[in-house]
Design an enzyme around this catalytic site. Structure first.
Site, PDB file in Angstrom:
ATOM      1  N   VAL A 285       0.840  -1.197   0.000  1.00 50.16           N
ATOM      2  CA  VAL A 285       0.000   0.000   0.000  1.00 50.16           C
ATOM      3  C   VAL A 285       0.878   1.250   0.000  1.00 50.16           C
ATOM      4  O   VAL A 285       0.590   2.239  -0.682  1.00 50.16           O
ATOM      5  CB  VAL A 285      -0.951  -0.013   1.219  1.00 50.16           C
ATOM      6  CG1 VAL A 285      -1.697   1.309   1.340  1.00 50.16           C
ATOM      7  CG2 VAL A 285      -1.932  -1.166   1.109  1.00 50.16           C
ATOM      8  N   ILE A 288       2.228   2.547  -3.352  1.00 53.49           N
ATOM      9  CA  ILE A 288       1.286   3.130  -4.293  1.00 53.49           C
ATOM     10  C   ILE A 288       0.781   4.459  -3.738  1.00 53.49           C
ATOM     11  O   ILE A 288       0.289   4.506  -2.615  1.00 53.49           O
ATOM     12  CB  ILE A 288       0.082   2.185  -4.529  1.00 53.49           C
ATOM     13  CG1 ILE A 288       0.582   0.842  -5.048  1.00 53.49           C
ATOM     14  CG2 ILE A 288      -0.909   2.797  -5.495  1.00 53.49           C
ATOM     15  CD1 ILE A 288      -0.485  -0.222  -5.054  1.00 53.49           C
ATOM     16  N   GLU A 290      -1.791   6.383  -2.997  1.00 55.45           N
ATOM     17  CA  GLU A 290      -3.251   6.358  -3.008  1.00 55.45           C
ATOM     18  C   GLU A 290      -3.849   7.751  -3.151  1.00 55.45           C
ATOM     19  O   GLU A 290      -4.944   7.922  -3.688  1.00 55.45           O
ATOM     20  CB  GLU A 290      -3.791   5.728  -1.707  1.00 55.45           C
ATOM     21  CG  GLU A 290      -3.495   4.265  -1.545  1.00 55.45           C
ATOM     22  CD  GLU A 290      -2.180   4.033  -0.817  1.00 55.45           C
ATOM     23  OE1 GLU A 290      -1.392   4.989  -0.738  1.00 55.45           O
ATOM     24  OE2 GLU A 290      -1.956   2.912  -0.345  1.00 55.45           O
ATOM     25  N   ASP A 332      -7.902  29.104 -35.535  1.00 51.70           N
ATOM     26  CA  ASP A 332      -8.701  29.751 -36.563  1.00 51.70           C
ATOM     27  C   ASP A 332      -8.267  31.214 -36.651  1.00 51.70           C
ATOM     28  O   ASP A 332      -7.782  31.783 -35.664  1.00 51.70           O
ATOM     29  CB  ASP A 332     -10.186  29.641 -36.174  1.00 51.70           C
ATOM     30  CG  ASP A 332     -11.101  30.179 -37.256  1.00 51.70           C
ATOM     31  OD1 ASP A 332     -10.748  30.066 -38.435  1.00 51.70           O
ATOM     32  OD2 ASP A 332     -12.163  30.713 -36.905  1.00 51.70           O
ATOM     33  N   ASP A 608     -14.886  27.740 -34.143  1.00 49.88           N
ATOM     34  CA  ASP A 608     -16.178  28.289 -33.746  1.00 49.88           C
ATOM     35  C   ASP A 608     -17.344  27.722 -34.549  1.00 49.88           C
ATOM     36  O   ASP A 608     -18.485  27.809 -34.120  1.00 49.88           O
ATOM     37  CB  ASP A 608     -16.176  29.818 -33.841  1.00 49.88           C
ATOM     38  CG  ASP A 608     -15.787  30.311 -35.230  1.00 49.88           C
ATOM     39  OD1 ASP A 608     -15.644  29.482 -36.147  1.00 49.88           O
ATOM     40  OD2 ASP A 608     -15.620  31.528 -35.400  1.00 49.88           O
ATOM     41  N   ASP A 612     -15.534  23.032 -37.638  1.00 48.08           N
ATOM     42  CA  ASP A 612     -14.372  22.796 -36.777  1.00 48.08           C
ATOM     43  C   ASP A 612     -14.571  21.642 -35.804  1.00 48.08           C
ATOM     44  O   ASP A 612     -13.614  21.189 -35.172  1.00 48.08           O
ATOM     45  CB  ASP A 612     -14.056  24.059 -35.957  1.00 48.08           C
ATOM     46  CG  ASP A 612     -13.716  25.249 -36.824  1.00 48.08           C
ATOM     47  OD1 ASP A 612     -12.923  25.069 -37.760  1.00 48.08           O
ATOM     48  OD2 ASP A 612     -14.240  26.341 -36.567  1.00 48.08           O
ATOM     49  N   ASN A 674       7.670   7.204  -0.081  1.00 50.16           N
ATOM     50  CA  ASN A 674       7.497   5.764  -0.248  1.00 50.16           C
ATOM     51  C   ASN A 674       8.839   5.042  -0.311  1.00 50.16           C
ATOM     52  O   ASN A 674       9.020   3.974   0.290  1.00 50.16           O
ATOM     53  CB  ASN A 674       6.698   5.479  -1.521  1.00 50.16           C
ATOM     54  CG  ASN A 674       5.273   6.003  -1.433  1.00 50.16           C
ATOM     55  OD1 ASN A 674       4.855   6.526  -0.406  1.00 50.16           O
ATOM     56  ND2 ASN A 674       4.524   5.874  -2.509  1.00 50.16           N
ATOM     57  N   ASN A 702       1.462   7.349   4.993  1.00 45.82           N
ATOM     58  CA  ASN A 702       1.192   7.322   3.561  1.00 45.82           C
ATOM     59  C   ASN A 702      -0.119   8.003   3.186  1.00 45.82           C
ATOM     60  O   ASN A 702      -0.221   8.612   2.122  1.00 45.82           O
ATOM     61  CB  ASN A 702       1.170   5.867   3.080  1.00 45.82           C
ATOM     62  CG  ASN A 702       1.409   5.760   1.586  1.00 45.82           C
ATOM     63  OD1 ASN A 702       2.287   6.427   1.064  1.00 45.82           O
ATOM     64  ND2 ASN A 702       0.632   4.936   0.910  1.00 45.82           N
ATOM     65  N   ASP A 706       0.906  12.527   4.615  1.00 40.71           N
ATOM     66  CA  ASP A 706       1.296  13.070   3.313  1.00 40.71           C
ATOM     67  C   ASP A 706       0.168  13.844   2.649  1.00 40.71           C
ATOM     68  O   ASP A 706       0.398  14.651   1.743  1.00 40.71           O
ATOM     69  CB  ASP A 706       1.725  11.940   2.371  1.00 40.71           C
ATOM     70  CG  ASP A 706       3.130  11.448   2.693  1.00 40.71           C
ATOM     71  OD1 ASP A 706       3.775  12.084   3.544  1.00 40.71           O
ATOM     72  OD2 ASP A 706       3.560  10.444   2.107  1.00 40.71           O
TER      73      ASP A 706
END
Length: 867
Positions: A285, A288, A290, A332, A608, A612, A674, A702, A706
């Site tokens: 965990v 990663i 999260e 354009d 516009d 397009d 980490n 974690n 953080d």
């Protein structure tokens, strides 16, 4: 994708030939024949594909490695008893998945908006009788009757025209109405905008009346082709999505290796299976980030809010970051780079050449420009009407040449048409009548025998005519539309057509749609930032090239006809040298975007009109105009400009780069944490030490510790050098190898400092729980100091920007307060397995933790290079 040519170029055949081929004619089709063709060709409406089921679109959002890893991490957290962590991680993941689902479903509304624009009924002649039928029942060969204000219900060859003008801006991008003539037979390769013998579905007749033989309906029309391209176009993944996916693969590999090594270490040391599994899962965990989806979402949302205040409404979150990675902006011309307002920029009168500032000095000379004019002035002085006429009327008003109401009364007129190339009016005034004429300069000059000089009218001799012709050529060479104005006294009841001779030339006026103020500076800023700007327009090559030169766009000019001669590989090879694409069709725009993408560019496309929409959807970032843009274009775009100004795009690019920087800052901060945790846990057994953290402590660092500073990094201001650096390429990674080495160095410092704190505590006689509390606190304080390293590159973290983010300082104070609660509050001590620390232990932890910042600052002084 090279568009297939028309099977039959109807614009290259005369109207009689078209009628004979389609079996129609002046009396139209019979009801039976119309019914038979309707069964054969199908209804005159855009093709509809059954929408994908909502559940399938929703499941697509999970086809992302980082999303899968986050779900797995959340489930693992639940397995080890941390239900709150599991709910938090899964809730953030679900929010991001739902956001992607809503955005993809919104794309389905683009074609619905396009269908809603189509005409509902049409007047046709069948069996020689005029009747009104549903527009979707039109078939090739039908004779459609059109008047000013009608929306064209199908593509067709004009059979009869009377002073017809059609607004084709939604299809071709050309702002001025196009004069149409049934007599015109064009070459087969004539660009769409120059097919003046044709009329196209969804355009609007602004003047005159016409009869049209339907040549194409439904999907076979030009607007049908655009709908088909929209349906087929796939929005490419954003640079952020690509980079996060790459990061996810790397983290998955790291997590797998770490779990395996820690599990083997634990089993080799004789630890229980439950403890091994708990620690291994906690480290997986920890490997990663999260919080990444939450931080990315918050950072992008903050960017959306900032951009909205600067005139850019972002409709898709990921578009915010895409701006920062943009390498090419395809813009354009009309209304974006220019004002979309014809303006008098130069002229000639009384033998003198005049620029903008000198034109109002012409005074009464401009009376014919005010009289021979169908535009009108509002009470606040704004000119309304045809773009050319409003420009002339605005100039006459500025010169004081507009007479009071009622002083001159119009008695007769000759409307402008493309064959005569002029307009003439007869007005009755104080001493009789005045014939006023305006039109093409060569035509008007041919009708003149006098010219106004400083002291009155002078005879036009050959020398004077040559001099005036040279002036016309000079003004035209500047891509100005030159209008000549002339007059002569006539009887108030005179027929103007009979009086079109013996005129006195008053002035030549050069008109153009000038660049927007500040756009040239914005283009220069793009060049400094490594972004190429390309102009893509339906306008003529000479006009586009002149505007490009004023804006500093350097490169070749390519027309749509020239583009058609190139296959996809040849276009990709040449596209880098082209700065202006002129006289292009919707298919051309898509090919240009695809060619740039094949070259590895991150492409932003502005537009516009309906023409397009497909290119906007194909580009990495579609940008629609909020004022002049159609609903179709806004639905296809990821960003909408409320002021239709190119300079707003450049300001948004700066914001996008800031957001990208802030996301990278978070990744640097999170991954160094980490790495430090992983190294500390892996190294401790090798050094004969107990693990420095428990599983709950790893998760606390974690997810909770953080989180606040990572969120606060989203509020960091832009770096001064943000727009003086090249953009990150599409294939660049969030963390290149040299940056990973820097993060590994930070992680090593954190691991070493944490284990040193634990060793010193144990050596001083502390128990295991107390020593772990010292190590745990040291590691948390490392995050407080390391966040300053994450905020900067090669520059010092202690410079003027150190105090620029008040929210970050607030978050750091919150972290210190929470850590004090975890260490000293009884219930928290039970949950986190901590004990109280004395002042000396806190100072030890802070001193060791500060090394990550102190040593990095020392390194920058000794070896100043990128960081």
């Amino acid at each position: 994708m090279t568009p297939a040519p028309d099977p039959i170029p109807w614009h290259a055949r005369d109207a009689g030939d078209v009628a004979a081929t389609l079996g129609g004619g002046p009396d139209g089709l019979s009801d039976a024949e119309a019914g038979s063709r309707l069964a054969r060709f199908g209804p005159n409406r855009l093709a509809e594909r059954p929408p994908r089921p909502g559940w399938a679109v929703f499941l697509d959002q999970f086809r992302n490695l980082l999303t899968a890893m986050l779900i797995a991490a959340g489930l693992f957290a639940g397995l080890i008893g941390h239900v709150t962590d599991m709910v938090a991680v899964l809730a953030v993941t679900l929010f991001n998945v739902t956001l992607g689902f809503v955005q993809e479903r919104r794309a389905g509304r683009i074609l619905d908006s396009l269908r809603a624009m189509l005409a509902q009924t049409a007047r046709v002649r069948r069996r020689g009788e005029v009747t009104v039928v549903p527009a979707d029942s039109l078939v090739p060969g039908d004779m459609v009757l059109l008047e000013a204000g009608d929306r064209i219900p199908a593509d067709g060859r004009l059979w009869l025209t009377r002073a017809v003008e059609i607004d084709e801006s939604t299809l071709t991008g050309e702002s001025a109405p196009v004069a149409k003539q049934a007599e015109t037979v064009a070459a087969a390769d004539t660009p769409l905008a120059d097919r003046t013998g044709m009329a196209f579905m969804n355009t609007v007749m602004t003047a005159g009346r016409a009869e049209m033989i339907v040549t194409a309906t439904g999907p076979a029309t030009e607007i049908g082709r655009i709908a088909g391209m929209l349906d087929e176009a796939e929005t490419p993944p954003t640079p952020l999505q690509v980079r996060l996916d790459q990061l996810g693969r790397r983290l998955a590999a790291v997590a797998g290796v770490v779990v395996t090594l820690v599990a083997l270490q634990g089993l080799a040391r004789g630890l229980g299976l439950a403890e091994v599994v708990l620690t291994s899962v906690a480290l997986a965990v920890a490997a990663i980030p999260e919080g990444l989806p939450a931080v990315v979402t918050v950072t992008l949302a903050i960017g959306m809010y900032r951009m909205a205040g600067r005139g850019a409404i972002v409709r898709r979150l990921a578009a915010v970051e895409t701006l920062g990675s943009t390498t090419v902006i395809c813009s354009d011309k009309t209304g974006t780079l220019t004002l979309n307002r014809m303006t008098a920029l130069a002229g000639w009168a009384r033998g003198r050449t005049l620029e903008t500032a000198g034109l109002p000095s012409l005074g009464p000379i401009l009376l014919p420009a005010a009289l021979c004019n169908d535009a009108r002035l509002t009470p606040d002085g704004e000119a309304l009407g045809d773009p050319t006429e409003t420009a002339l009327l605005a100039l006459a008003a500025a010169a004081g040449a507009c007479p009071p109401p009622g002083l001159w009364r119009r008695r007769a007129e000759v409307p402008f048409d493309s064959a005569r190339k002029l307009m003439a009016t007869v007005h009755e005034g104080g001493d009789g009548g005045l014939l006023s004429v305006k039109g093409a300069p060569d035509v008007v000059l041919g009708l003149c025998d006098r010219v106004l000089g400083e002291d009155g009218a002078l005879a036009l001799d050959d020398e004077s005519r040559h001099a005036i012709a040279a002036e016309i050529e000079r003004l035209g060479g500047r891509a100005l539309r030159v209008i000549a104005v002339a007059s002569r006294p006539v009887a108030a009841d005179a027929d103007p057509i009979d009086q079109l001779h013996g005129l006195c030339l008053h002035a030549l006026i050069g008109l153009a749609d000038p660049p927007r103020p500040g756009v040239a500076e914005s283009v220069a800023t793009c060049h400094d930032a490594g972004i190429t700007v390309k102009m893509i327009t339906g306008d003529h090559a000479a006009t586009a090239a002149a505007i490009a030169a004023q804006l500093g766009l350097d490169g070749a000019v390519m027309t749509g006809t020239e583009l058609d001669r190139l296959d996809d590989d040849a276009l990709a090879g040449r596209i880098g040298a082209v700065a202006v694409f002129a006289r292009v069709s919707p298919q051309h725009k898509v090919r240009i975007v695809e060619a740039l993408r094949r070259q590895g560019h991150v492409v932003a496309m502005t537009g516009d009109g309906v023409n397009d929409a497909a290119a906007l959807k194909t580009a990495h970032l579609g940008i629609a105009m909020g004022r002049a843009g159609s609903d179709v274009t806004r639905e296809a775009a990821a960003m909408v400009l409320t002021d239709d100004d190119f300079s707003t795009i450049v300001r948004a690019v700066r914001e996008g780069r800031t957001i990208a920087d802030n996301i990278v800052k978070f990744v640097r901060f999170q991954l160094s944490t980490n790495i430090g945790a992983l190294l500390a846990v892996m190294a401790a057994p090798l050094l004969g030490m107990p693990l420095p953290f428990g599983a709950i402590q790893i998760l606390w660092v974690n997810i909770i510790m953080d989180g606040p500073p990572a969120m606060a990094l989203a509020f960091d201001p832009a770096r001064p050098s943000a727009m003086r650096e090249p953009p990150r390429g599409l294939n660049s990674t969030i963390l290149p190898p040299w940056r990973l080495l820097r993060l590994a160095w930070f992680g090593l410092l954190m691991a070493a400092g944490t284990l040193t704190a634990m060793h010193m505590a144990l050596a001083a006689g502390a128990g295991l729980e107390e020593a772990r509390t010292v190590a745990f606190t040291t590691f948390v304080l490392f995050q407080v100091f390391n966040v300053f390293n994450a905020r900067v590159g090669a520059e010092s973290a202690l410079g003027r920007g150190a105090l620029a983010n008040g929210k970050l300082w607030l978050a750091l104070c919150g972290i210190l307060a929470l850590q004090a609660v975890v260490v000293h509050w009884g219930p928290a001590q039970t949950l986190f397995h901590t004990t109280g620390l004395d002042g000396g232990q806190w100072l030890l932890a802070a001193g060791l933790a500060s090394l990550v910042l102190v040593l990095e600052e020392l390194r920058k002084v000794l070896t100043p290079r990128r960081a």
